[in-house]
Design an enzyme around this catalytic site. Structure first.
Site, short mmCIF file in Angstrom:
data_model
loop_
_atom_site.label_atom_id
_atom_site.label_comp_id
_atom_site.label_asym_id
_atom_site.label_seq_id
_atom_site.Cartn_x
_atom_site.Cartn_y
_atom_site.Cartn_z
CG ASP A 95 -1.57 1.04 1.86
OD1 ASP A 95 -2.21 1.46 0.47
OD2 ASP A 95 -1.45 2.08 2.27
CG ASP A 118 -9.07 3.90 -9.81
OD1 ASP A 118 -9.99 4.57 -10.09
OD2 ASP A 118 -9.21 2.55 -9.97
CE LYS A 122 -20.39 5.62 -10.40
NZ LYS A 122 -21.00 4.00 -9.77
CG ASP A 155 -7.04 7.93 -19.19
OD1 ASP A 155 -6.74 7.87 -18.26
OD2 ASP A 155 -7.00 6.84 -20.24
#
Length: 210
Positions: A95, A118, A122, A155
Site C-alpha cells: 500500500d 485510478d 464518482k 487521461d
C-alpha cells in the site's frame, strides 16, 4: 480472532507496524547498497513496470522504486527488471501509505511519478484518489530542497483538473508551466488512452519536512 473491536484494531495496527518495520529495513539496505547519499526516483502506482524499467535502464546512476498494491502487476514488473538485469531498480508490492511510512532516514527523492492512476470518477469516491493534500505533504518532506519535481499524467480530464488544483493550492508545490517531461516512454496505459494531460510541479520546501 478477537471479538472486541478495539482488540481487532490493535491486531491490525500491530500487523501494519510489522510490515512497515520490515519494509523500512529492506529499503535502508537496498538504498545503502545501491545509491547511498544520492536522490532516488519514485513511481506510485507503477503497474506492470513498463515506464520505470525503461527509466532505470536510461538512468543507471539513480535508485528507482516502483510501488503498486496489485500483486500480479508487481510480479510482471519484477520479471522485466530481471530480464533487463537492472541493479538500480526495486518493485514493491504494498500500500502506498505503508511504503511512505517505511522510508528510512536519508532517503530523498528527486522525482515523483504519478502516471495514469485510478481517477475514481464518482464524487463520493474522490477520497480514494492517489493524489491528495496529505500525499503532497509527505512528498514535500521527502524532497530534495529546490531540486524535486512531481510528474503527473492522466487521461481523465476531471481528474487532471482536480489534481492540478490541489497542487496549485498547496503551500510548497507549484505547477511549472511548459516544464519539460523528465522521461518519455510508451506504456500500456498511454497506448490505450485516446489522449492525456500532464503537468509538472516543483517543490519549494526548505527540506525541513512537514
Amino acid at each position: 480472532m478477537p471479538e472486541d473491536r478495539s482488540e481487532i484494531r490493535a491486531a491490525l495496527d500491530a500487523a501494519r507496524a510489522g510490515r512497515v518495520a520490515a519494509l523500512r529495513m529492506r529499503l535502508a539496505a537496498r538504498f545503502e547498497a545501491v545509491a547511498a547519499g544520492c536522490p532516488a526516483v519514485l513511481e506510485l502506482g507503477c503497474g506492470h513496470g513498463h515506464f520505470l524499467t525503461a527509466y532505470a535502464a536510461a538512468h543507471p546512476e539513480e535508485y528507482c522504486v516502483g510501488v503498486d498494491l496489485i500483486a500480479h502487476r508487481i510480479e510482471r514488473a519484477e520479471r522485466k527488471c530481471r530480464r533487463a538485469a537492472l541493479g538500480n531498480l526495486d518493485f514493491i508490492n504494498t500500500d502506498a501509505s505503508e511504503f511512505l511510512a517505511a522510508i528510512p532516514d536519508g532517503l530523498r527523492f528527486a522525482a515523483f511519478f504519478l502516471l495514469f492512476s485510478d481517477p475514481w470518477p464518482k464524487t463520493r469516491h474522490r477520497k480514494n484518489r492517489l493524489i491528495q493534500t496529505a500525499l503532497l505533504d509527505r512528498f514535500a518532506a521527502l524532497a530534495v530542497p529546490g531540486a524535486t519535481r512531481l510528474y503527473f499524467r492522466t487521461d481523465h480530464v476531471s481528474y487532471f483538473n482536480w489534481a492540478e488544483a490541489l497542487v496549485k493550492n498547496h503551500p510548497v508545490w507549484k505547477v511549472v508551466p511548459d516544464a519539460p517531461w523528465r522521461f518519455e516512454c510508451e506504456t500500456i496505459f498511454s497506448e490505450r488512452a485516446p489522449g492525456y494531460q500532464s503537468f509538472v510541479a516543483e517543490c519549494t520546501a526548505d527540506g525541513k519536512g512537514s
